[in-house]
Scaffold this motif. Structure first.
Motif, mmCIF file in Angstrom:
data_model
loop_
_atom_site.group_PDB
_atom_site.id
_atom_site.type_symbol
_atom_site.label_atom_id
_atom_site.label_comp_id
_atom_site.label_asym_id
_atom_site.label_seq_id
_atom_site.Cartn_x
_atom_site.Cartn_y
_atom_site.Cartn_z
ATOM 1 N N PHE A 152 -6.158 4.896 3.769
ATOM 2 C CA PHE A 152 -4.903 4.197 4.138
ATOM 3 C C PHE A 152 -3.782 4.634 4.773
ATOM 4 C CE2 PHE A 152 -0.667 2.641 3.028
ATOM 5 C CZ PHE A 152 -0.632 1.125 3.452
ATOM 6 N N ASP A 153 -3.527 5.909 4.390
ATOM 7 C CA ASP A 153 -2.576 6.832 5.101
ATOM 8 C C ASP A 153 -3.017 7.086 6.383
ATOM 9 O OD1 ASP A 153 -0.122 8.016 4.626
ATOM 10 O OD2 ASP A 153 -1.071 10.015 4.585
ATOM 11 N N VAL A 170 -10.689 -2.203 9.622
ATOM 12 C CA VAL A 170 -9.904 -3.192 8.723
ATOM 13 C C VAL A 170 -10.094 -4.354 9.384
ATOM 14 C CG1 VAL A 170 -7.746 -3.886 7.757
ATOM 15 C CG2 VAL A 170 -8.143 -1.268 8.034
ATOM 16 N N LEU A 220 2.388 -2.142 8.126
ATOM 17 C CA LEU A 220 1.759 -0.762 7.815
ATOM 18 C C LEU A 220 2.607 0.247 8.381
ATOM 19 C CD1 LEU A 220 -0.986 0.271 6.934
ATOM 20 C CD2 LEU A 220 -1.819 0.038 9.392
ATOM 21 N N ALA A 221 3.330 0.103 9.457
ATOM 22 C CA ALA A 221 4.072 1.317 9.914
ATOM 23 C C ALA A 221 5.704 1.651 9.023
ATOM 24 C CB ALA A 221 4.821 0.951 11.262
ATOM 25 N N THR A 252 -11.130 -3.785 3.644
ATOM 26 C CA THR A 252 -11.710 -2.893 4.419
ATOM 27 C C THR A 252 -13.210 -2.843 3.693
ATOM 28 O OG1 THR A 252 -12.219 -0.555 4.983
ATOM 29 C CG2 THR A 252 -11.081 -1.050 2.709
ATOM 30 N N LEU A 310 -4.712 5.258 8.530
ATOM 31 C CA LEU A 310 -4.668 4.038 9.046
ATOM 32 C C LEU A 310 -2.801 3.690 9.154
ATOM 33 C CD1 LEU A 310 -6.113 1.646 10.188
ATOM 34 C CD2 LEU A 310 -5.670 0.464 7.847
ATOM 35 N N ARG A 311 -2.295 4.022 8.221
ATOM 36 C CA ARG A 311 -0.616 4.010 8.502
ATOM 37 C C ARG A 311 0.007 4.930 9.364
ATOM 38 N NH1 ARG A 311 2.969 6.934 8.126
ATOM 39 N NH2 ARG A 311 2.113 8.456 7.118
ATOM 40 N N GLN A 370 5.382 1.570 5.692
ATOM 41 C CA GLN A 370 4.755 2.299 4.598
ATOM 42 C C GLN A 370 5.239 3.781 4.551
ATOM 43 O OE1 GLN A 370 3.621 0.524 1.771
ATOM 44 N NE2 GLN A 370 4.260 -1.194 3.143
ATOM 45 N N PHE A 376 0.922 -7.178 10.417
ATOM 46 C CA PHE A 376 0.083 -6.487 9.500
ATOM 47 C C PHE A 376 0.631 -4.896 10.171
ATOM 48 C CE2 PHE A 376 -3.454 -3.550 9.743
ATOM 49 C CZ PHE A 376 -3.399 -3.420 8.273
ATOM 50 N N VAL A 377 0.593 -4.749 11.458
ATOM 51 C CA VAL A 377 1.066 -3.433 11.976
ATOM 52 C C VAL A 377 2.350 -3.129 11.680
ATOM 53 C CG1 VAL A 377 1.538 -2.168 14.335
ATOM 54 C CG2 VAL A 377 -0.652 -3.672 13.895
ATOM 55 N N ALA A 433 -0.459 3.442 13.074
ATOM 56 C CA ALA A 433 -0.529 2.013 12.991
ATOM 57 C C ALA A 433 0.295 1.432 14.487
ATOM 58 C CB ALA A 433 0.703 1.652 11.843
#
Length: 98
Positions: free
Chosen positions: A18-19, A54, A77-78, A4, A21-22, A80, A73-74, A25
């Motif tokens: 980050f949260d 990002v 990320l999902a 980022t 973005l997560r 997490q 990546f998606v 996702a």
């Protein structure tokens, strides 16, 4: 996996970013574009003020490989777990109260 361009003042701010973005996702879409200086493709998730939220951490030789990297990546990320962050950082004190 991704980087980022945003600079955060604290680790807590970065973790909250980050949260966020997560949490979104599944609805993320990327713009895949050719690299300006060199050969390859990168994916970028557009953010506010025409700045990327990002982007991929590297360039990919093929367009399809770049698409697949974004999809991975998606998915990652999902997967997490959501972070439970305090609103502010607790102040550490020494045993003698200082």
């Amino acid at each position: 996996m991704a980087v980022t361009p945003a600079a955060y003042d604290t680790a807590g701010e970065a973790e909250r970013g980050f949260d966020g973005l997560r949490a979104g996702a599944e609805g993320l879409t990327a713009r895949i574009t050719h690299v300006r200086d060199g050969i390859g493709w990168v994916w970028v998730i557009p953010g506010s003020r025409a700045l990327p939220e990002v982007r991929s951490s590297r360039a990919y030789e093929r367009y399809a490989t770049c698409q697949n990297a974004f999809r991975r990546f998606v998915v990652l990320l999902a997967k997490q777990p959501a972070l439970e962050l305090p609103d502010r950082v607790a102040t550490l004190r020494l045993p003698d109260g200082r």
